[in-house]
Design an enzyme around this catalytic site. Structure first.
Site, PDB file in Angstrom:
ATOM      1  N   ASP A  16      24.157  26.767  28.114  1.00  0.00           N
ATOM      2  CA  ASP A  16      22.772  27.227  27.983  1.00  0.00           C
ATOM      3  C   ASP A  16      22.366  27.527  26.543  1.00  0.00           C
ATOM      4  O   ASP A  16      21.506  28.369  26.296  1.00  0.00           O
ATOM      5  CB  ASP A  16      22.513  28.479  28.853  1.00  0.00           C
ATOM      6  CG  ASP A  16      22.775  28.208  30.319  1.00  0.00           C
ATOM      7  OD1 ASP A  16      22.588  27.049  30.751  1.00  0.00           O
ATOM      8  OD2 ASP A  16      23.170  29.148  31.027  1.00  0.00           O
ATOM      9  N   LYS A  19      20.927  22.893  24.623  1.00  0.00           N
ATOM     10  CA  LYS A  19      21.318  21.487  24.406  1.00  0.00           C
ATOM     11  C   LYS A  19      20.202  20.531  24.815  1.00  0.00           C
ATOM     12  O   LYS A  19      19.933  19.545  24.130  1.00  0.00           O
ATOM     13  CB  LYS A  19      22.602  21.163  25.213  1.00  0.00           C
ATOM     14  CG  LYS A  19      23.794  22.017  24.823  1.00  0.00           C
ATOM     15  CD  LYS A  19      25.001  21.739  25.698  1.00  0.00           C
ATOM     16  CE  LYS A  19      24.839  22.171  27.141  1.00  0.00           C
ATOM     17  NZ  LYS A  19      24.701  23.626  27.332  1.00  0.00           N
ATOM     18  N   GLY A  43      21.826  22.841  33.759  1.00  0.00           N
ATOM     19  CA  GLY A  43      20.367  22.955  33.811  1.00  0.00           C
ATOM     20  C   GLY A  43      19.889  22.855  32.385  1.00  0.00           C
ATOM     21  O   GLY A  43      20.115  23.770  31.599  1.00  0.00           O
ATOM     22  N   HIS A  44      19.320  21.722  32.030  1.00  0.00           N
ATOM     23  CA  HIS A  44      18.910  21.479  30.647  1.00  0.00           C
ATOM     24  C   HIS A  44      17.386  21.475  30.568  1.00  0.00           C
ATOM     25  O   HIS A  44      16.739  20.613  31.156  1.00  0.00           O
ATOM     26  CB  HIS A  44      19.491  20.149  30.147  1.00  0.00           C
ATOM     27  CG  HIS A  44      20.995  20.157  30.095  1.00  0.00           C
ATOM     28  ND1 HIS A  44      21.750  19.049  29.828  1.00  0.00           N
ATOM     29  CD2 HIS A  44      21.887  21.170  30.264  1.00  0.00           C
ATOM     30  CE1 HIS A  44      23.037  19.374  29.845  1.00  0.00           C
ATOM     31  NE2 HIS A  44      23.139  20.650  30.114  1.00  0.00           N
ATOM     32  N   GLN A 227      27.505  22.272  29.918  1.00  0.00           N
ATOM     33  CA  GLN A 227      28.280  23.503  29.780  1.00  0.00           C
ATOM     34  C   GLN A 227      28.570  23.784  28.294  1.00  0.00           C
ATOM     35  O   GLN A 227      27.761  23.433  27.463  1.00  0.00           O
ATOM     36  CB  GLN A 227      29.581  23.426  30.611  1.00  0.00           C
ATOM     37  CG  GLN A 227      29.361  23.466  32.117  1.00  0.00           C
ATOM     38  CD  GLN A 227      28.852  22.160  32.714  1.00  0.00           C
ATOM     39  OE1 GLN A 227      29.445  21.111  32.536  1.00  0.00           O
ATOM     40  NE2 GLN A 227      27.768  22.225  33.447  1.00  0.00           N
TER      41      GLN A 227
HETATM   42  P1  GDP Z   1      21.021  24.071  27.960  1.00  0.00           P
HETATM   43  O1  GDP Z   1      21.705  24.207  29.271  1.00  0.00           O
HETATM   44  O2  GDP Z   1      21.975  24.184  26.816  1.00  0.00           O
HETATM   45  O3  GDP Z   1      20.168  22.841  27.850  1.00  0.00           O
HETATM   46  O4  GDP Z   1      20.036  25.320  27.840  1.00  0.00           O
HETATM   47  P2  GDP Z   1      19.068  25.876  29.010  1.00  0.00           P
HETATM   48  O5  GDP Z   1      17.925  24.975  29.166  1.00  0.00           O
HETATM   49  O6  GDP Z   1      19.859  26.222  30.222  1.00  0.00           O
HETATM   50  O7  GDP Z   1      18.660  27.270  28.386  1.00  0.00           O
HETATM   51  C1  GDP Z   1      17.974  27.375  27.194  1.00  0.00           C
HETATM   52  C2  GDP Z   1      16.645  28.116  27.440  1.00  0.00           C
HETATM   53  O8  GDP Z   1      16.104  28.535  26.211  1.00  0.00           O
HETATM   54  C3  GDP Z   1      15.595  27.254  28.076  1.00  0.00           C
HETATM   55  O9  GDP Z   1      14.762  28.053  28.883  1.00  0.00           O
HETATM   56  C4  GDP Z   1      14.815  26.723  26.881  1.00  0.00           C
HETATM   57  O10 GDP Z   1      13.486  26.372  27.189  1.00  0.00           O
HETATM   58  C5  GDP Z   1      14.853  27.895  25.979  1.00  0.00           C
HETATM   59  N1  GDP Z   1      14.860  27.596  24.550  1.00  0.00           N
HETATM   60  C6  GDP Z   1      15.482  26.582  23.877  1.00  0.00           C
HETATM   61  N2  GDP Z   1      15.330  26.731  22.553  1.00  0.00           N
HETATM   62  C7  GDP Z   1      14.626  27.865  22.382  1.00  0.00           C
HETATM   63  C8  GDP Z   1      14.171  28.578  21.228  1.00  0.00           C
HETATM   64  O11 GDP Z   1      14.417  28.218  20.090  1.00  0.00           O
HETATM   65  N3  GDP Z   1      13.482  29.747  21.449  1.00  0.00           N
HETATM   66  C9  GDP Z   1      13.222  30.206  22.700  1.00  0.00           C
HETATM   67  N4  GDP Z   1      12.546  31.339  22.818  1.00  0.00           N
HETATM   68  N5  GDP Z   1      13.622  29.560  23.802  1.00  0.00           N
HETATM   69  C10 GDP Z   1      14.323  28.422  23.635  1.00  0.00           C
HETATM   70  P1  IMO Z   2      24.578  23.966  31.040  1.00  0.00           P
HETATM   71  O1  IMO Z   2      24.894  22.509  30.897  1.00  0.00           O
HETATM   72  C1  IMO Z   2      26.084  27.987  31.772  1.00  0.00           C
HETATM   73  C2  IMO Z   2      29.406  28.357  34.604  1.00  0.00           C
HETATM   74  C3  IMO Z   2      29.148  29.026  35.934  1.00  0.00           C
HETATM   75  C4  IMO Z   2      30.520  29.642  36.186  1.00  0.00           C
HETATM   76  C5  IMO Z   2      31.462  28.579  35.650  1.00  0.00           C
HETATM   77  C6  IMO Z   2      32.026  27.638  36.713  1.00  0.00           C
HETATM   78  O2  IMO Z   2      23.218  24.240  31.576  1.00  0.00           O
HETATM   79  O3  IMO Z   2      24.875  24.692  29.760  1.00  0.00           O
HETATM   80  P2  IMO Z   2      30.975  25.639  38.124  1.00  0.00           P
HETATM   81  O4  IMO Z   2      29.840  25.631  39.102  1.00  0.00           O
HETATM   82  O5  IMO Z   2      30.803  24.715  36.978  1.00  0.00           O
HETATM   83  O6  IMO Z   2      32.308  25.469  38.786  1.00  0.00           O
HETATM   84  O7  IMO Z   2      30.985  27.151  37.537  1.00  0.00           O
HETATM   85  O8  IMO Z   2      30.728  27.824  34.709  1.00  0.00           O
HETATM   86  N1  IMO Z   2      28.506  27.215  34.286  1.00  0.00           N
HETATM   87  C7  IMO Z   2      27.533  27.265  33.378  1.00  0.00           C
HETATM   88  N2  IMO Z   2      27.090  28.277  32.625  1.00  0.00           N
HETATM   89  N3  IMO Z   2      25.557  26.761  31.627  1.00  0.00           N
HETATM   90  C8  IMO Z   2      26.011  25.728  32.365  1.00  0.00           C
HETATM   91  O9  IMO Z   2      25.580  24.465  32.183  1.00  0.00           O
HETATM   92  C9  IMO Z   2      27.021  25.959  33.310  1.00  0.00           C
HETATM   93  N4  IMO Z   2      27.669  25.178  34.193  1.00  0.00           N
HETATM   94  C10 IMO Z   2      28.591  25.955  34.768  1.00  0.00           C
HETATM   95  O10 IMO Z   2      28.152  30.012  35.829  1.00  0.00           O
HETATM   96  O11 IMO Z   2      30.690  30.794  35.406  1.00  0.00           O
HETATM   97 MG    MG Z   3      21.579  25.319  31.037  1.00  0.00          MG
END
Ligand code: GDP
Ligand code: IMO
Ligand code: MG
Length: 438
Positions: A16, A19, A43-44, A227
């Protein structure tokens, strides 16, 4: 003919890191995006002019017209989740035909994987990982156990039927004996998955061939990590990890592009740190400041909605991520979340049993012994959300970036100051090195 350039996007923390957003920015110039690990546990989030997309299996290039997207062999593929995601994208007006391909060698997640995971997570005496309940772990177990079903097999109805019948018999017996689970119906499963397979078929390719061909044709590829480093099956905080090779090495095995064809590894880190699920988190802030980070950063899981645990940048872990992945560029995201602070704590080192160390513990219990050494960096207490160049950033923010660079040995090539595509600062050296346009 010159081979196209390649870059791996890898999470430098526990996932999270943002990416999805960064992959989207890079598709300005990269023409192919390939996912190499994980599944719909990811969840991207990509935000384009205020419109928010949450991608789980589909790579981030789907939102950039003309970009080719590949779900690699290293991914565990849930056909129903995929079809749901594709339907939602179509609904939103996104094109998903002839620009999205699934590896014929990717492993398939079936309902008994979820059944086994649910049983194991709730069983007394088992370590509760706090998984996303998507069947990820059991699907990788079957892959390594050489009893999995691959996408190519999913498309073969006779094989699919035999596989489902045999697997259901075995899994039902195990799940009943261990967890007293209700048995799954093989006939129903076959009907559902054979219907899904017909819809999946047009997307299926030998994607290793496709990707290597694309490179030979001079096309550039971003490998989209899922991840993060500390969730990697080998290098993370085992057993509180996911079941795949989330680190940069996974980009080669997870796609069939050889390691010798990987040019650059870009590590993504938040300007602070989060983790969702159980397990060690040395810099976790269990106080009002941690709550404040969660609120300001909207730190709730994109997939599960679970509140994310929050804390501060952990330089020993960033250095470790740098070493394991070979990170040459860092991208720092969510800088804006720190905009209100006058002081930012950063963990600069670990003490274990009173001694400073640069070694990261191999055992989860080893993290309990860590004493974090903090340094307080000055905050900037002003908004950075509209800043578009590095020079315009407040001095304290530039110094914060310089400090991260100094301590990790990686250069900060990009800074994100908001969720939108536009809220991005690209440094000219990075633009030049990656051949990105301004
Ligand atoms: P990922 O799994 O690495 O793709 O990241 P996620 O999408 O799960 O979580 C990142 C969250 O931060 C999302 O809700 C994005 O919309 C948000 N986000 C990404 N970059 C920024 C930033 O620079 N500032 C803020 N406030 N939110 C951001
Ligand atoms: P992105 O790509 C954050 C965490 C879960 C749990 C552990 C194992 O959005 O960054 P799993 O269901 O993979 O067997 O769970 O890994 N986890 C993540 N945490 N971002 C993710 O993906 C994750 N994918 C799995 O919360 O702790
Ligand atoms: Mg994510």
């Amino acid at each position: 003919m010159k081979r196209g350039k390649t870059a791996v996007i890898v999470g430098a923390q526990w996932g999270d890191e943002g990416k999805g957003k960064i992959v989207d920015v890079l598709t300005q110039t990269f023409s192919v995006v390939a996912r190499y690990a994980g599944g719909h546990n990811a969840g991207h989030t990509v935000t384009i002019q205020g419109k928010r997309f949450i991608l789980q299996l589909v790579p981030g290039g789907i939102l950039r017209p003309g970009c080719v997207n590949v779900i690699g062999n290293g991914v565990v593929f849930d056909p129903l989740a995929f079809l749901k995601e594709v339907a939602a994208l179509r609904e939103a007006g996104v094109t998903v035909d002839k620009n999205l391909f699934i590896s014929n060698r990717a492993q398939v997640i079936l309902p008994y994987h979820r059944m086994m995971e649910l049983g194991a997570e709730n069983a007394p005496g088992r370590v509760k990982i706090g998984t996303t309940s998507r069947g990820i772990g059991p699907a990788y177990e079957d892959k390594m156990g050489r009893r999995g079903l691959r996408v190519a097999d999913l498309l073969d109805p006779r094989l699919l039927r035999t596989h489902i019948e045999n697997a259901c018999r075995e899994k039902n017996m195990i799940a009943h004996a261990l967890f007293n689970s209700e048995p799954l119906d093989a006939d129903k499963m076959f009907a559902e998955y054979s219907a899904a397979s017909e819809k999946i078929a047009p997307f299926v390719r030998d994607t290793a061939l496709l990707l290597n061909q694309a490179l030979a044709d001079g096309k550039s590829i971003v490998f989209e990590g899922a991840q993060g480093t500390m969730l990697d099956i080998d290098h993370g905080t085992y057993p509180f990890v996911t079941s795949s090779s989330a680190t940069s090495g996974g980009a080669a095995t997870g796609t069939g592009v050889p390691p010798t064809s990987i040019d650059t590894v870009i590590g993504i880190t938040k300007a602070y740190c989060t983790r969702v699920g159980g397990g060690p988190f040395p810099t976790e802030a269990l106080d009002a400041q941690g709550e404040d980070l969660r609120k300001r950063g909207n730190e709730y899981g994109a997939v599960t909605g679970r509140p994310r645990r929050t804390g501060w940048v952990d330089l020993p872990l960033l250095r470790y991520a740098g070493m394991i992945n070979g990170i040459s560029w860092l991208v720092v995201t969510k800088l804006d979340v720190l905009d209100h602070l006058t002081e930012i704590p950063v963990c600069v080192g670990y003490k274990i049993n009173g001694k400073e160390t640069s070694e990261v513990p191999a055992q989860a219990s080893g993290y309990d012994k860590i004493e974090c050494l903090y340094r307080k960096m000055p905050g900037w207490a002003t908004s950075t959300q509209r800043v578009r160049t590095f020079e315009e950033l407040p001095k304290a923010a530039r110094e914060y970036m310089a400090f991260i660079e100094h301590e990790t040995g990686a250069r900060v090539g990009m800074i994100s100051t908001g969720p939108d595509r536009e809220q991005t600062i690209l440094r000219p050296e990075f633009v030049d090195a990656l051949g990105l346009k301004h």
